[in-house]
Design a protein around this motif. Sequence first.
Motif, PDB file in Angstrom:
ATOM      1  N   GLU A 236       0.830  -1.204   0.000  1.00  0.00           N
ATOM      2  CA  GLU A 236       0.000   0.000   0.000  1.00  0.00           C
ATOM      3  C   GLU A 236       0.867   1.258   0.000  1.00  0.00           C
ATOM      4  O   GLU A 236       0.577   2.224  -0.713  1.00  0.00           O
ATOM      5  CB  GLU A 236      -0.919  -0.010   1.229  1.00  0.00           C
ATOM      6  CG  GLU A 236      -1.871   1.167   1.296  1.00  0.00           C
ATOM      7  CD  GLU A 236      -2.761   1.116   2.527  1.00  0.00           C
ATOM      8  OE1 GLU A 236      -3.472   2.101   2.776  1.00  0.00           O
ATOM      9  OE2 GLU A 236      -2.714   0.101   3.252  1.00  0.00           O
TER      10      GLU A 236
ATOM     11  N   SER B 172       2.340   1.755  -3.395  1.00  0.00           N
ATOM     12  CA  SER B 172       1.327   2.284  -4.314  1.00  0.00           C
ATOM     13  C   SER B 172       1.125   3.780  -4.105  1.00  0.00           C
ATOM     14  O   SER B 172       1.002   4.549  -5.064  1.00  0.00           O
ATOM     15  CB  SER B 172       0.004   1.531  -4.105  1.00  0.00           C
ATOM     16  OG  SER B 172      -1.009   2.071  -4.921  1.00  0.00           O
TER      17      SER B 172
ATOM     18  N   GLU C  17       1.749   6.841  -6.787  1.00  0.00           N
ATOM     19  CA  GLU C  17       0.743   7.863  -7.101  1.00  0.00           C
ATOM     20  C   GLU C  17       1.301   9.263  -6.883  1.00  0.00           C
ATOM     21  O   GLU C  17       1.043  10.179  -7.678  1.00  0.00           O
ATOM     22  CB  GLU C  17      -0.504   7.645  -6.235  1.00  0.00           C
ATOM     23  CG  GLU C  17      -1.299   6.400  -6.589  1.00  0.00           C
ATOM     24  CD  GLU C  17      -1.857   6.450  -8.002  1.00  0.00           C
ATOM     25  OE1 GLU C  17      -2.203   7.558  -8.476  1.00  0.00           O
ATOM     26  OE2 GLU C  17      -1.935   5.392  -8.645  1.00  0.00           O
TER      27      GLU C  17
END
Length: 390
Positions: free
Chosen positions: A234, A237, A241
């Motif tokens: 997570e 990720s 982003e």
Amino acid sequence: GLLILVNIILIGVEAEMSAQHRDTSWATELERGFLTIYTAELLLRFVVGGMPMCRNAWFLLDFFLVCIGLVALVVVPLVESSASLQEGWQNLLLARGLRLLRLARVFRTLKRFKVVWRLVSGLLSVWDTMASTTCLILLWLYIFGCIAMEVIASDDELKANERTSGVVLDHFSSLPRATLTLLQFVTLDAIANVYFPLVTVKPVLIIYFLPLLMFLSIALMNLVTAVLVEHALEHASQEAELAKLRKKQQIKATLPQLLEIFGGLDADGSGFLTKEEVAGVPLDVLPPNVLEHVSVDNMEDLFEMLDMDGGGSLTQAEFLDGLLSLLLLDIPIWAIQLQKLLMPMRKNTLQISKDMSSMVQMAHEMPNIIQMSKDMQFIKEFHLGWSDRP
């Protein structure tokens, strides 16, 4: 980053020399020099960033370390004359090793050290999971420690047996000792020496040790590993982003410059770019952050890539939209080239579909046309027959 690395190395040298009872007064003077640099850097960061810097965790960490250094190296020597007290305050400087975390943050800008930064930031992001796991383990150990005091420490048979009396005395004579012994089941650290003699003498104790082994050693550790991996994925990720967002902001900042470039390339002022106008133009007319993400050798190749419809010209909108698609939408070059090759096929397919529709419509209308032809023939014959009458 280099300065912090040198500081950390000197800390290790000082610790080694101190353990050998050698003179380390030079280390104190060097540390004051490092402290001066860190303090100046902290003040400059505050001047540039202002009050919002007080909400930055790394800034607060540096502020905490600088305050410790100022107290131990500047304030205490001025106030206290006792060498032992000064030595006690200087022990606080061990916390300066936390600057290694900041060193990893500096290295995140280098591609080869991004893995180090991900590991460090991943560990920092799962501190709540680790704290919860620690509390759960301590609670489980405490409960089983209390049970051990009842079923093992108070068992006369185990105390009397020469094989287990030493185990009971060494590992289960008090609640803290029993809890510390059970901590070995978390890491599987030589636990056979603890449970094997007890279970051999009293097999019913397998009911006590088996849940402890299954839950702590297997289930909980695997569950924690799964949670840590999930957090790491997570976090990775989120980092990806944020990187995309920063890239978009950089590209959008170049839009006015791209408009000026289009105007400079449009030599005749027609509002269209042709391949002849960009021929021979060096590729470095584009902004550097655009060139980083466009893998072409010259402007002609870029023109071919942006001319999706194959019309031989580019409007201002097509020029900007094509570049933004290349830079922001993460479209591979091969996908754009494939799309360009498929455009003529799509046009031909649409034309064939239109022609087929026309043919189908004509086929449906064919009976009416035949009937109209028969009617016209009848009328013509009737007219000729009528005109031949006297």
